[in-house]
Design a protein around this motif. Structure first.
Motif, PDB file in Angstrom:
ATOM      1  N   ALA A 103       0.833  -1.209   0.000  1.00 25.95           N
ATOM      2  CA  ALA A 103       0.000   0.000   0.000  1.00 25.95           C
ATOM      3  C   ALA A 103       0.866   1.257   0.000  1.00 25.95           C
ATOM      4  O   ALA A 103       0.558   2.243  -0.679  1.00 25.95           O
ATOM      5  CB  ALA A 103      -0.929  -0.008   1.219  1.00 25.95           C
ATOM      6  N   GLU A 104       1.979   1.216   0.767  1.00 30.44           N
ATOM      7  CA  GLU A 104       2.879   2.378   0.817  1.00 30.44           C
ATOM      8  C   GLU A 104       3.492   2.635  -0.557  1.00 30.44           C
ATOM      9  O   GLU A 104       3.542   3.779  -1.027  1.00 30.44           O
ATOM     10  CB  GLU A 104       3.971   2.112   1.866  1.00 30.44           C
ATOM     11  N   ARG A 105       3.943   1.564  -1.232  1.00 28.36           N
ATOM     12  CA  ARG A 105       4.513   1.729  -2.581  1.00 28.36           C
ATOM     13  C   ARG A 105       3.439   2.169  -3.574  1.00 28.36           C
ATOM     14  O   ARG A 105       3.688   2.985  -4.457  1.00 28.36           O
ATOM     15  CB  ARG A 105       5.151   0.422  -3.045  1.00 28.36           C
ATOM     16  N   ASP A 106       2.246   1.611  -3.395  1.00 31.50           N
ATOM     17  CA  ASP A 106       1.143   1.949  -4.288  1.00 31.50           C
ATOM     18  C   ASP A 106       0.816   3.439  -4.221  1.00 31.50           C
ATOM     19  O   ASP A 106       0.687   4.117  -5.246  1.00 31.50           O
ATOM     20  CB  ASP A 106      -0.085   1.122  -3.904  1.00 31.50           C
ATOM     21  N   ASN A 107       0.691   3.960  -2.985  1.00 31.28           N
ATOM     22  CA  ASN A 107       0.324   5.373  -2.801  1.00 31.28           C
ATOM     23  C   ASN A 107       1.460   6.335  -3.141  1.00 31.28           C
ATOM     24  O   ASN A 107       1.247   7.364  -3.783  1.00 31.28           O
ATOM     25  CB  ASN A 107      -0.128   5.618  -1.364  1.00 31.28           C
ATOM     26  N   ASN A 108       2.693   5.989  -2.702  1.00 25.82           N
ATOM     27  CA  ASN A 108       3.798   6.945  -2.784  1.00 25.82           C
ATOM     28  C   ASN A 108       4.731   6.751  -3.969  1.00 25.82           C
ATOM     29  O   ASN A 108       5.604   7.593  -4.203  1.00 25.82           O
ATOM     30  CB  ASN A 108       4.620   6.888  -1.494  1.00 25.82           C
ATOM     31  N   LEU A 109       4.544   5.660  -4.704  1.00 26.35           N
ATOM     32  CA  LEU A 109       5.405   5.438  -5.866  1.00 26.35           C
ATOM     33  C   LEU A 109       4.571   5.334  -7.134  1.00 26.35           C
ATOM     34  O   LEU A 109       4.634   6.215  -8.004  1.00 26.35           O
ATOM     35  CB  LEU A 109       6.237   4.172  -5.663  1.00 26.35           C
ATOM     36  N   TYR A 110       3.764   4.258  -7.223  1.00 24.29           N
ATOM     37  CA  TYR A 110       3.014   4.026  -8.459  1.00 24.29           C
ATOM     38  C   TYR A 110       2.033   5.160  -8.747  1.00 24.29           C
ATOM     39  O   TYR A 110       2.012   5.715  -9.852  1.00 24.29           O
ATOM     40  CB  TYR A 110       2.247   2.700  -8.391  1.00 24.29           C
ATOM     41  N   ARG A 111       1.218   5.504  -7.744  1.00 22.87           N
ATOM     42  CA  ARG A 111       0.193   6.531  -7.969  1.00 22.87           C
ATOM     43  C   ARG A 111       0.800   7.922  -8.122  1.00 22.87           C
ATOM     44  O   ARG A 111       0.257   8.755  -8.839  1.00 22.87           O
ATOM     45  CB  ARG A 111      -0.844   6.496  -6.838  1.00 22.87           C
ATOM     46  N   THR A 112       1.916   8.153  -7.462  1.00 21.36           N
ATOM     47  CA  THR A 112       2.614   9.436  -7.647  1.00 21.36           C
ATOM     48  C   THR A 112       3.151   9.540  -9.074  1.00 21.36           C
ATOM     49  O   THR A 112       3.031  10.581  -9.731  1.00 21.36           O
ATOM     50  CB  THR A 112       3.765   9.560  -6.637  1.00 21.36           C
ATOM     51  N   TYR A 113       3.747   8.439  -9.556  1.00 22.89           N
ATOM     52  CA  TYR A 113       4.316   8.435 -10.910  1.00 22.89           C
ATOM     53  C   TYR A 113       3.250   8.698 -11.958  1.00 22.89           C
ATOM     54  O   TYR A 113       3.486   9.424 -12.931  1.00 22.89           O
ATOM     55  CB  TYR A 113       4.996   7.085 -11.178  1.00 22.89           C
ATOM     56  N   ILE A 148      -3.567   0.786 -11.937  1.00 21.84           N
ATOM     57  CA  ILE A 148      -2.181   1.175 -12.245  1.00 21.84           C
ATOM     58  C   ILE A 148      -1.715   0.515 -13.541  1.00 21.84           C
ATOM     59  O   ILE A 148      -1.035   1.140 -14.365  1.00 21.84           O
ATOM     60  CB  ILE A 148      -1.240   0.779 -11.081  1.00 21.84           C
ATOM     61  N   ALA A 149      -2.091  -0.765 -13.740  1.00 24.86           N
ATOM     62  CA  ALA A 149      -1.704  -1.471 -14.965  1.00 24.86           C
ATOM     63  C   ALA A 149      -2.288  -0.768 -16.197  1.00 24.86           C
ATOM     64  O   ALA A 149      -1.605  -0.637 -17.224  1.00 24.86           O
ATOM     65  CB  ALA A 149      -2.172  -2.917 -14.908  1.00 24.86           C
ATOM     66  N   LYS A 150      -3.544  -0.307 -16.087  1.00 26.09           N
ATOM     67  CA  LYS A 150      -4.168   0.412 -17.200  1.00 26.09           C
ATOM     68  C   LYS A 150      -3.459   1.738 -17.443  1.00 26.09           C
ATOM     69  O   LYS A 150      -3.207   2.127 -18.592  1.00 26.09           O
ATOM     70  CB  LYS A 150      -5.647   0.649 -16.897  1.00 26.09           C
ATOM     71  N   LEU A 151      -3.140   2.446 -16.350  1.00 20.40           N
ATOM     72  CA  LEU A 151      -2.421   3.710 -16.487  1.00 20.40           C
ATOM     73  C   LEU A 151      -1.046   3.494 -17.116  1.00 20.40           C
ATOM     74  O   LEU A 151      -0.588   4.290 -17.943  1.00 20.40           O
ATOM     75  CB  LEU A 151      -2.264   4.384 -15.116  1.00 20.40           C
ATOM     76  N   ALA A 152      -0.383   2.386 -16.718  1.00 16.52           N
ATOM     77  CA  ALA A 152       0.935   2.085 -17.269  1.00 16.52           C
ATOM     78  C   ALA A 152       0.834   1.803 -18.762  1.00 16.52           C
ATOM     79  O   ALA A 152       1.708   2.218 -19.546  1.00 16.52           O
ATOM     80  CB  ALA A 152       1.539   0.884 -16.543  1.00 16.52           C
ATOM     81  N   LYS A 153      -0.239   1.089 -19.147  1.00 16.32           N
ATOM     82  CA  LYS A 153      -0.429   0.796 -20.568  1.00 16.32           C
ATOM     83  C   LYS A 153      -0.654   2.082 -21.346  1.00 16.32           C
ATOM     84  O   LYS A 153      -0.081   2.280 -22.425  1.00 16.32           O
ATOM     85  CB  LYS A 153      -1.629  -0.146 -20.733  1.00 16.32           C
TER      86      LYS A 153
END
Length: 325
Positions: free
Chosen positions: A90-100, A157-162
């Motif tokens: 959850a920490e990586r999801d909020n502060n890394l993936y979603r930030t990116y 996140i996978a959709k956003l990455a695509k």
């Protein structure tokens, strides 16, 4: 030996034995037997509920209950580990993936929300170990919900990455003419001297001087929107629509290698350098548009040139010289 009872007869002035009735004796005996039976039964019940007189079945059940309690405690320790892993994700999801991907983080209360309303655990109440069973079940429910929330988040996140991958492929990120094919960067973006009128005017792209027939490359993925010579001054030219608001224009071509409606990838050859239209010498006039507005192409060459080459090209492009078109 039972006592002998007498009564005094006033008529005969003598004492006589009292003879007990036979039925009364039987009644006393029955009462005694019933009382003894009840007392024995009560003692038996009391003995059954004491730890000193456990039956083999009771001992087996006690062992099973203790084993289940130990298993529940072990399960809770494992759930502690799962909680730690989920917290890290959850920490990586909020502060890394979603930030990116510039997406709002999921609030903690949404991730760990319980279940309100009706009592979902009523059937587990009333047992010796109800507390640990209810607590464990609640934790499992919360973890299950966290997993659902996290799964949906990772799907997003996978959709956003695509989409991000498509965006990165669409951005015009290379030079349209390779460095080894260039004679020089003739003119850059900004105000330049017109080669025909000698009047200072705005130059909306960059001019790459090269021999006629030098390959021209699509700078990003897209679809060819135009491939004609009907625009004033551009001669034979191609316009590629990349999506996400980006378009690129390639002018003064000697010939085409792409047609209208064709899908192209970054690095595909789409035409060849020429001097058609309003041109003073063989070169490629290249423009980048974002949202319908021309922007400096030099900001988009990070895919093919080094930092040193960028500084050199930037220096040459920024010289206020004469353009070739």
């Amino acid at each position: 030996m039972s006592k002998v009872k007498y009564y005094y007869d006033s008529e005969t002035l003598a004492y006589h034995k009292i003879k007990a009735k036979k039925g009364k004796k039987i009644g006393f005996m029955l009462l005694f037997l019933v009382a003894s039976a009840l007392f024995g039964f009560l003692c038996f019940i009391v003995l059954l509920n004491t730890p000193f007189f456990e039956t083999p079945k009771d001992k087996l059940q006690a062992r099973e209950i203790e084993n289940l309690r130990i298993r529940y405690e072990s399960l809770n320790r494992k759930m502690d580990q799962v909680d730690e892993v989920l917290a890290s994700i959850a920490e990586r999801d909020n502060n890394l993936y979603r930030t990116y991907f510039n997406t709002s983080p999921i609030p903690e209360e949404q991730r760990k929300a319980g279940f309100g309303g009706i009592n979902r655990y009523k059937e587990l109440e009333g047992y010796n170990n109800s507390d640990i069973i209810i607590t464990t079940t609640k934790r499992l429910d919360v973890i299950s919900k966290e997993l659902v929330v996290q799964s949906k988040s990772l799907g997003e996140i996978a959709k956003l990455a695509k989409d991000k991958e498509k965006l990165l492929a669409a951005i015009p990120a290379i030079q349209p003419v390779k460095n080894e094919d260039l004679r020089h960067v003739a003119s850059g973006f900004g105000y330049r001297s017109d080669p025909f009128t000698k009047i200072r005017k705005f130059h909306a792209g960059m001019d790459f001087s090269a021999k006629t027939g030098t390959p021209i490359y699509a700078t990003g993925d897209g679809v060819v929107r135009r491939a004609d010579n009907r625009a004033s001054g551009y001669g034979n030219h191609i316009v590629i629509k990349h999506g996400y608001g980006y378009e690129t224009l390639y002018a003064h071509l000697s010939k085409y290698k792409a047609r209208v409606g064709q899908k192209v990838k970054r690095g595909d050859i789409i035409g060849y350098v020429g001097s058609t239209g309003r041109s003073e010498a063989p070169h490629l006039h290249y423009e980048v548009h974002k949202g319908g507005k021309a922007i400096n192409p030099i900001n988009f060459y990070y895919g093919t040139i080094s930092a040193k080459e960028y500084v050199l090209i930037s220096k040459l492009a920024n010289q206020e010289n004469q353009s070739l078109d």
